[in-house]
Design a protein around this motif. Structure first.
Motif, PDB file in Angstrom:
ATOM      1  N   ARG A 127       0.814  -1.215   0.000  1.00  0.00           N
ATOM      2  CA  ARG A 127       0.000   0.000   0.000  1.00  0.00           C
ATOM      3  C   ARG A 127       0.853   1.273   0.000  1.00  0.00           C
ATOM      4  O   ARG A 127       0.507   2.253  -0.669  1.00  0.00           O
ATOM      5  N   ASP A 128       1.966   1.265   0.731  1.00  0.00           N
ATOM      6  CA  ASP A 128       2.818   2.459   0.754  1.00  0.00           C
ATOM      7  C   ASP A 128       3.461   2.700  -0.616  1.00  0.00           C
ATOM      8  O   ASP A 128       3.622   3.846  -1.033  1.00  0.00           O
ATOM      9  N   ASP A 129       3.833   1.606  -1.310  1.00  0.00           N
ATOM     10  CA  ASP A 129       4.346   1.743  -2.684  1.00  0.00           C
ATOM     11  C   ASP A 129       3.285   2.360  -3.583  1.00  0.00           C
ATOM     12  O   ASP A 129       3.582   3.192  -4.449  1.00  0.00           O
ATOM     13  N   GLN A 130       2.034   1.948  -3.384  1.00  0.00           N
ATOM     14  CA  GLN A 130       0.941   2.474  -4.201  1.00  0.00           C
ATOM     15  C   GLN A 130       0.774   3.978  -3.971  1.00  0.00           C
ATOM     16  O   GLN A 130       0.559   4.745  -4.924  1.00  0.00           O
ATOM     17  N   ALA A 131       0.869   4.397  -2.709  1.00  0.00           N
ATOM     18  CA  ALA A 131       0.750   5.825  -2.397  1.00  0.00           C
ATOM     19  C   ALA A 131       1.866   6.615  -3.060  1.00  0.00           C
ATOM     20  O   ALA A 131       1.641   7.700  -3.624  1.00  0.00           O
ATOM     21  N   GLU A 132       3.098   6.092  -3.035  1.00  0.00           N
ATOM     22  CA  GLU A 132       4.226   6.771  -3.680  1.00  0.00           C
ATOM     23  C   GLU A 132       4.005   6.884  -5.187  1.00  0.00           C
ATOM     24  O   GLU A 132       4.247   7.937  -5.786  1.00  0.00           O
ATOM     25  N   THR A 133       3.529   5.796  -5.785  1.00  0.00           N
ATOM     26  CA  THR A 133       3.303   5.795  -7.235  1.00  0.00           C
ATOM     27  C   THR A 133       2.228   6.797  -7.623  1.00  0.00           C
ATOM     28  O   THR A 133       2.342   7.497  -8.634  1.00  0.00           O
ATOM     29  N   PHE A 134       1.173   6.888  -6.804  1.00  0.00           N
ATOM     30  CA  PHE A 134       0.110   7.851  -7.056  1.00  0.00           C
ATOM     31  C   PHE A 134       0.657   9.275  -7.005  1.00  0.00           C
ATOM     32  O   PHE A 134       0.364  10.104  -7.890  1.00  0.00           O
ATOM     33  N   LEU A 135       1.459   9.583  -5.991  1.00  0.00           N
ATOM     34  CA  LEU A 135       2.016  10.931  -5.871  1.00  0.00           C
ATOM     35  C   LEU A 135       2.949  11.259  -7.031  1.00  0.00           C
ATOM     36  O   LEU A 135       2.916  12.369  -7.568  1.00  0.00           O
ATOM     37  N   LEU A 136       3.796  10.318  -7.425  1.00  0.00           N
ATOM     38  CA  LEU A 136       4.689  10.549  -8.560  1.00  0.00           C
ATOM     39  C   LEU A 136       3.886  10.846  -9.829  1.00  0.00           C
ATOM     40  O   LEU A 136       4.232  11.750 -10.596  1.00  0.00           O
ATOM     41  N   ALA A 137       2.816  10.087 -10.043  1.00  0.00           N
ATOM     42  CA  ALA A 137       1.982  10.310 -11.227  1.00  0.00           C
ATOM     43  C   ALA A 137       1.309  11.674 -11.162  1.00  0.00           C
ATOM     44  O   ALA A 137       1.237  12.401 -12.159  1.00  0.00           O
ATOM     45  N   ALA A 138       0.803  12.047  -9.979  1.00  0.00           N
ATOM     46  CA  ALA A 138       0.139  13.343  -9.830  1.00  0.00           C
ATOM     47  C   ALA A 138       1.113  14.488 -10.083  1.00  0.00           C
ATOM     48  O   ALA A 138       0.769  15.490 -10.715  1.00  0.00           O
ATOM     49  N   LEU A 139       2.349  14.340  -9.616  1.00  0.00           N
ATOM     50  CA  LEU A 139       3.354  15.392  -9.811  1.00  0.00           C
ATOM     51  C   LEU A 139       3.755  15.522 -11.276  1.00  0.00           C
ATOM     52  O   LEU A 139       4.208  16.583 -11.707  1.00  0.00           O
ATOM     53  N   ARG A 140       3.572  14.455 -12.049  1.00  0.00           N
ATOM     54  CA  ARG A 140       3.846  14.511 -13.494  1.00  0.00           C
ATOM     55  C   ARG A 140       2.653  15.030 -14.270  1.00  0.00           C
ATOM     56  O   ARG A 140       2.715  15.178 -15.486  1.00  0.00           O
ATOM     57  N   GLY A 141       1.530  15.271 -13.579  1.00  0.00           N
ATOM     58  CA  GLY A 141       0.327  15.727 -14.265  1.00  0.00           C
ATOM     59  C   GLY A 141      -0.397  14.625 -14.995  1.00  0.00           C
ATOM     60  O   GLY A 141      -1.045  14.876 -16.013  1.00  0.00           O
ATOM     61  N   ALA A 142      -0.321  13.390 -14.494  1.00  0.00           N
ATOM     62  CA  ALA A 142      -0.929  12.254 -15.171  1.00  0.00           C
ATOM     63  C   ALA A 142      -2.449  12.309 -15.102  1.00  0.00           C
ATOM     64  O   ALA A 142      -3.038  12.924 -14.212  1.00  0.00           O
ATOM     65  N   GLY A 143      -3.087  11.625 -16.047  1.00  0.00           N
ATOM     66  CA  GLY A 143      -4.538  11.480 -16.054  1.00  0.00           C
ATOM     67  C   GLY A 143      -4.951  10.246 -15.284  1.00  0.00           C
ATOM     68  O   GLY A 143      -4.158   9.667 -14.531  1.00  0.00           O
ATOM     69  N   PRO A 144      -6.208   9.796 -15.468  1.00  0.00           N
ATOM     70  CA  PRO A 144      -6.715   8.649 -14.701  1.00  0.00           C
ATOM     71  C   PRO A 144      -5.850   7.402 -14.823  1.00  0.00           C
ATOM     72  O   PRO A 144      -5.656   6.684 -13.837  1.00  0.00           O
ATOM     73  N   ARG A 145      -5.317   7.123 -16.018  1.00  0.00           N
ATOM     74  CA  ARG A 145      -4.496   5.911 -16.183  1.00  0.00           C
ATOM     75  C   ARG A 145      -3.261   5.978 -15.284  1.00  0.00           C
ATOM     76  O   ARG A 145      -2.931   5.003 -14.592  1.00  0.00           O
ATOM     77  N   GLY A 146      -2.562   7.101 -15.284  1.00  0.00           N
ATOM     78  CA  GLY A 146      -1.375   7.226 -14.441  1.00  0.00           C
ATOM     79  C   GLY A 146      -1.715   7.257 -12.969  1.00  0.00           C
ATOM     80  O   GLY A 146      -1.017   6.653 -12.138  1.00  0.00           O
ATOM     81  N   SER A 222      -7.454   6.606  -3.442  1.00  0.00           N
ATOM     82  CA  SER A 222      -7.626   7.485  -4.608  1.00  0.00           C
ATOM     83  C   SER A 222      -7.120   6.805  -5.873  1.00  0.00           C
ATOM     84  O   SER A 222      -7.717   6.939  -6.942  1.00  0.00           O
ATOM     85  N   ALA A 223      -6.015   6.075  -5.753  1.00  0.00           N
ATOM     86  CA  ALA A 223      -5.503   5.325  -6.907  1.00  0.00           C
ATOM     87  C   ALA A 223      -6.525   4.289  -7.368  1.00  0.00           C
ATOM     88  O   ALA A 223      -6.739   4.104  -8.573  1.00  0.00           O
ATOM     89  N   ALA A 224      -7.181   3.630  -6.412  1.00  0.00           N
ATOM     90  CA  ALA A 224      -8.193   2.634  -6.779  1.00  0.00           C
ATOM     91  C   ALA A 224      -9.372   3.300  -7.485  1.00  0.00           C
ATOM     92  O   ALA A 224      -9.899   2.765  -8.469  1.00  0.00           O
ATOM     93  N   HIS A 225      -9.791   4.465  -7.001  1.00  0.00           N
ATOM     94  CA  HIS A 225     -10.890   5.176  -7.667  1.00  0.00           C
ATOM     95  C   HIS A 225     -10.490   5.585  -9.087  1.00  0.00           C
ATOM     96  O   HIS A 225     -11.290   5.501 -10.024  1.00  0.00           O
ATOM     97  N   ALA A 226      -9.242   6.053  -9.244  1.00  0.00           N
ATOM     98  CA  ALA A 226      -8.760   6.432 -10.574  1.00  0.00           C
ATOM     99  C   ALA A 226      -8.744   5.218 -11.504  1.00  0.00           C
ATOM    100  O   ALA A 226      -9.061   5.327 -12.692  1.00  0.00           O
ATOM    101  N   GLY A 227      -8.377   4.063 -10.946  1.00  0.00           N
ATOM    102  CA  GLY A 227      -8.376   2.846 -11.758  1.00  0.00           C
ATOM    103  C   GLY A 227      -9.761   2.481 -12.239  1.00  0.00           C
ATOM    104  O   GLY A 227      -9.950   2.067 -13.381  1.00  0.00           O
ATOM    105  N   GLU A 228     -10.742   2.644 -11.363  1.00  0.00           N
ATOM    106  CA  GLU A 228     -12.121   2.366 -11.758  1.00  0.00           C
ATOM    107  C   GLU A 228     -12.589   3.337 -12.838  1.00  0.00           C
ATOM    108  O   GLU A 228     -13.235   2.941 -13.819  1.00  0.00           O
ATOM    109  N   ALA A 229     -12.243   4.622 -12.659  1.00  0.00           N
ATOM    110  CA  ALA A 229     -12.619   5.621 -13.670  1.00  0.00           C
ATOM    111  C   ALA A 229     -11.946   5.321 -15.000  1.00  0.00           C
ATOM    112  O   ALA A 229     -12.568   5.446 -16.067  1.00  0.00           O
ATOM    113  N   ASP A 230     -10.695   4.900 -14.956  1.00  0.00           N
ATOM    114  CA  ASP A 230      -9.982   4.578 -16.197  1.00  0.00           C
ATOM    115  C   ASP A 230     -10.640   3.399 -16.906  1.00  0.00           C
ATOM    116  O   ASP A 230     -10.766   3.390 -18.132  1.00  0.00           O
TER     117      ASP A 230
END
Length: 426
Positions: A127-146, A222-230
């Protein structure tokens, strides 16, 4: 080693139960806490519910400690009775993806080489890896897939990747590892906060947790919600593609431009994924859409790494980059024996209609060739290609078959487009 029941063991048992019967399970093993614990729990599950289990270690060769990691993996696998396979990967830190990106790409390539079709690879991200990945994607300006970060289950080229620990915190994993007296190795590079992920892990997330104790869990949700939206967007894009004819490599331009800009972007990305081509960076996609609007009647070409988009005769083509034949390439061929060209193996033979043997020479099309067609006489090949409606970019890179000084066929490795009078393909 027999383990006492635990909630984590139940999680692993559940993941194993979802693996198709008879299919082998691989565990990606770095030697660190997460993967060592995952392999230990997987070995116990596979003892109680018999299933083939193997471990895969990727040796990146990036640091002196790499040999120590491999030795520890061998020791752990020997103790658990699990076969270990080691893949050695070359990582170019100066390549376009950067050190972290290139190392990740090298791991994925190693996984693809070793894990067979129909098999499952377990990865130890939590779960902590998932949180890091979500933040990295958000900082890159990623959309729902990222922002969806890492999926719990992902099918790729007939292989399944599963992350059984994705809902488990790092603290829970460490507590379980200590309960089991598990030994693991620490990667010295994990402490280097010059690396983005490590900065988030050691500096940013602890600071967030001081104010919001459940920050990592919230980010993972939030990552899980983004995955569902994607997933929903992909369903919508598939329906849109069906309305436009269902061919992801070729879209009618007017119908595409009749849609809103977000729908165009979504549909183009969906088509590229269907074709197995990389998505363009946002700036390149914006350039493409601008040119589609401004130059509807022009031959537009926009390229990015691994793919390109072209417009011709009112249609948008999404393509892999063309690979030309080497200018000096020539080869003799009997028309029947298998032959591998620089563009791939020839899939169709070529022979005289009267069955007499002939030696042919294959060479790239250079222009000026003429083909004698039955009932039409000699025709300029350039005009024939236009007449056949072949897009301009496909008129280069063609193979011409010669019999002496006469061109007798033109085509690609996948098949001949036309044969001269007295010749046939097959």
């Amino acid at each position: 080693m027999s383990l006492a029941p635990s909630s984590l063991q139940a999680t692993i048992d559940s993941a194993l139960a979802q693996t198709p019967p008879g299919c082998g399970v691989w565990v990606a093993l770095s030697g660190g806490l997460d993967s060592a614990l995952l392999l230990t729990l997987a070995a116990e599950a596979c003892r109680r519910h018999p299933r083939p289990l193997r471990a895969l270690h990727v040796h990146h060769g990036l640091q002196a400690a790499g040999d120590d990691f491999e030795r520890h993996c061998r020791w752990l696998c020997s103790r658990l009775g699990v076969p270990l396979f080691v893949e050695r990967a070359a990582v170019d830190a100066k390549a376009g993806l950067g050190l972290e990106g290139e190392a990740r790409a090298a791991r994925h390539a190693a996984f693809a080489r070793r894990v067979g079709a129909g098999e499952t690879l377990w990865l130890a991200q939590h779960r902590d890896d998932q949180a890091e990945t979500f933040l990295l994607a958000a900082l890159r300006g990623a959309g729902p897939r990222g922002l969806a970060a890492m999926p719990a289950v992902h099918d790729l080229a007939g292989r399944r990747r599963v992350r059984p620990l994705l809902d488990v915190s790092r603290a829970a994993l460490e507590a379980e590892a200590r309960r089991l007296n598990l030994a693991w190795v620490e990667d010295p590079s994990n402490a280097d906060t010059a690396l983005d992920r490590n900065f988030l892990r050691h500096r940013a997330l602890p600071l967030l947790a001081e104010r919001w104790p459940h920050a990592a869990a919230g980010l993972a949700r939030s990552a899980a919600h983004a995955g569902e939206a994607d997933g929903l967007l992909e369903e919508f894009a598939a329906e849109d593609l069906a309305r436009l004819g269902g061919e992801p490599s070729c879209l009618p331009l007017d119908a595409l431009l009749a849609r809103s800009a977000p729908r165009r972007r979504l549909l183009i990305r969906h088509c590229l994924e269907r074709r197995g081509l990389p998505r363009p960076p946002s700036a390149r996609l914006a350039t493409l859409l601008d040119q589609l609007e401004a130059r509807r009647d022009a031959e537009v070409r926009v390229a990015w790494v691994g793919a390109e988009a072209r417009v011709w005769r009112g249609r948008l083509y999404l393509l892999a980059p063309a690979v030309p034949l080497p200018a000096g390439w020539r080869v003799d061929w009997n028309g029947r024996a298998p032959l591998v060209t620089p563009l791939g193996p020839l899939e169709c033979g070529l022979c005289r209609q009267d069955g007499r043997p002939a030696t042919l020479t294959l060479a790239p099309r250079v222009g000026g060739e003429r083909l004698r067609l039955a009932g039409r006489g000699r025709r300029d090949l350039k005009r024939l290609l236009q007449e056949w409606g072949l897009p301009p970019w496909e008129r280069t890179g063609l193979i011409v078959a010669w019999h002496g000084d006469d061109a007798v066929a033109v085509g690609r490795p996948s098949g001949w487009l036309a044969c001269a009078e007295g010749w046939r393909s097959g």
